[in-house]
Design an enzyme around this catalytic site. Structure first.
Site, short mmCIF file in Angstrom:
data_model
loop_
_atom_site.label_atom_id
_atom_site.label_comp_id
_atom_site.label_asym_id
_atom_site.label_seq_id
_atom_site.Cartn_x
_atom_site.Cartn_y
_atom_site.Cartn_z
N HIS A 21 -3.56 47.43 -39.05
CA HIS A 21 -2.94 47.91 -37.80
C HIS A 21 -3.59 47.15 -36.66
O HIS A 21 -4.82 47.09 -36.57
CB HIS A 21 -3.16 49.41 -37.63
CG HIS A 21 -2.55 49.97 -36.38
ND1 HIS A 21 -1.21 50.33 -36.31
CD2 HIS A 21 -3.08 50.23 -35.16
CE1 HIS A 21 -0.95 50.80 -35.09
NE2 HIS A 21 -2.06 50.74 -34.38
N PHE A 22 -2.77 46.56 -35.78
CA PHE A 22 -3.35 45.89 -34.60
C PHE A 22 -2.98 46.67 -33.35
O PHE A 22 -1.93 47.32 -33.29
CB PHE A 22 -2.91 44.43 -34.49
CG PHE A 22 -1.42 44.21 -34.47
CD1 PHE A 22 -0.68 44.36 -33.31
CD2 PHE A 22 -0.74 43.83 -35.63
CE1 PHE A 22 0.68 44.15 -33.28
CE2 PHE A 22 0.63 43.63 -35.62
CZ PHE A 22 1.35 43.79 -34.45
N THR A 23 -3.86 46.60 -32.35
CA THR A 23 -3.63 47.35 -31.13
C THR A 23 -4.40 46.72 -29.97
O THR A 23 -5.29 45.90 -30.19
CB THR A 23 -4.09 48.82 -31.32
OG1 THR A 23 -3.68 49.61 -30.21
CG2 THR A 23 -5.60 48.93 -31.46
N ARG A 56 10.22 50.46 -29.22
CA ARG A 56 10.10 51.15 -30.50
C ARG A 56 11.49 51.33 -31.11
O ARG A 56 12.03 52.43 -31.26
CB ARG A 56 9.39 52.49 -30.34
CG ARG A 56 9.00 53.16 -31.68
CD ARG A 56 7.97 52.34 -32.46
NE ARG A 56 7.91 52.70 -33.85
CZ ARG A 56 6.90 53.38 -34.42
NH1 ARG A 56 5.87 53.76 -33.71
NH2 ARG A 56 6.92 53.65 -35.70
N GLU A 158 6.57 46.86 -43.76
CA GLU A 158 5.64 47.81 -43.13
C GLU A 158 5.73 49.18 -43.78
O GLU A 158 6.69 49.50 -44.48
CB GLU A 158 5.89 47.91 -41.63
CG GLU A 158 7.28 48.33 -41.21
CD GLU A 158 7.44 48.30 -39.69
OE1 GLU A 158 6.54 48.78 -38.98
OE2 GLU A 158 8.48 47.79 -39.23
#
Length: 212
Positions: A21-23, A56, A158
């Site tokens: 997970h990237f953020t 989203r 995903e």
């Protein structure tokens, strides 16, 4: 075996150990305090955070998106290009802990019509999880693309997690900037989470030429 047991056994068989997970790095303090929370929970609790995806498009704000083994580099690259002044962090998550949560599996980007047309109940099944590793008729074979058993066929595959992800699931944190890493080192040391500068997660997957 029930559905969950089949999913866990299949992941073990393929050697799947990590999800990604990237953020935005500015989210790291709250993540180390509360774990990873779905956007709907963050909004409901009026939490201050920076989201990755303005739109989203999959419409599932009650879920957290993670990828298998490596980041969705197409999305990650676009986000970094669109936000050049921002810094990012990659979280490496324990796959077993994640798969014990409520998960839905998407063989490509969850916003793609071919995925969104599949019901969530169907996407939660072991049989659907297996499809992430199927051969693609419009691509060379997995062998020709040099994919390992633990890599999904499509780099944009995903998993949607319909729970909060606990801090205990975070195994590593990778930065691509040493100075930024040093700023967050005390927090990570306090949380007893390993971290280092590792730029490999910020580059495309090795088979990128087949997906251009």
């Amino acid at each position: 075996m029930n559905n969950k047991e089949q999913i866990l056994a299949f992941a073990k068989e393929r050697g799947i150990e990590h999800f990604i997970h990237f953020t935005n790095v500015l989210n790291l303090p709250s993540i180390l305090s509360q774990g990873l929370l779905p956007r709907s929970t963050l909004d409901y609790n009026l939490c201050d955070y920076i989201h990755n995806d303005d739109l989203r498009l999959d419409g599932l704000e009650e879920s957290i998106s993670v990828s298998i083994t490596s980041p969705n580099y197409k999305m990650f690259y676009k986000l970094r290009c669109d936000n050049p002044s921002q810094n990012w962090v990659v979280l490496v998550l324990d796959a077993t802990q994640i798969l014990n949560l409520d998960c839905a599996f998407c063989y490509t980007n969850a916003a793609h019509s071919s995925v969104s047309s599949i019901s969530l109940s169907e996407r939660r099944k072991y049989s659907t999880f297996k499809t992430l590793f199927n051969e693609r008729q419009d691509k060379p074979s997995r062998s020709e693309m040099g994919l390992c058993s633990y890599e999904p066929t499509d780099p944009q595959a995903e998993i949607l997690v319909f729970n909060s992800i606990p801090i205990s699931a975070i195994e590593f944190v990778f930065f691509n900037d040493g100075d930024i890493m040093e700023q967050y080192a005390p927090l990570l040391n306090n949380a007893n989470i390993a971290f280092k500068r590792e730029e490999g997660y910020y580059y495309p997957r090795h088979d990128f030429r087949f997906w251009q």
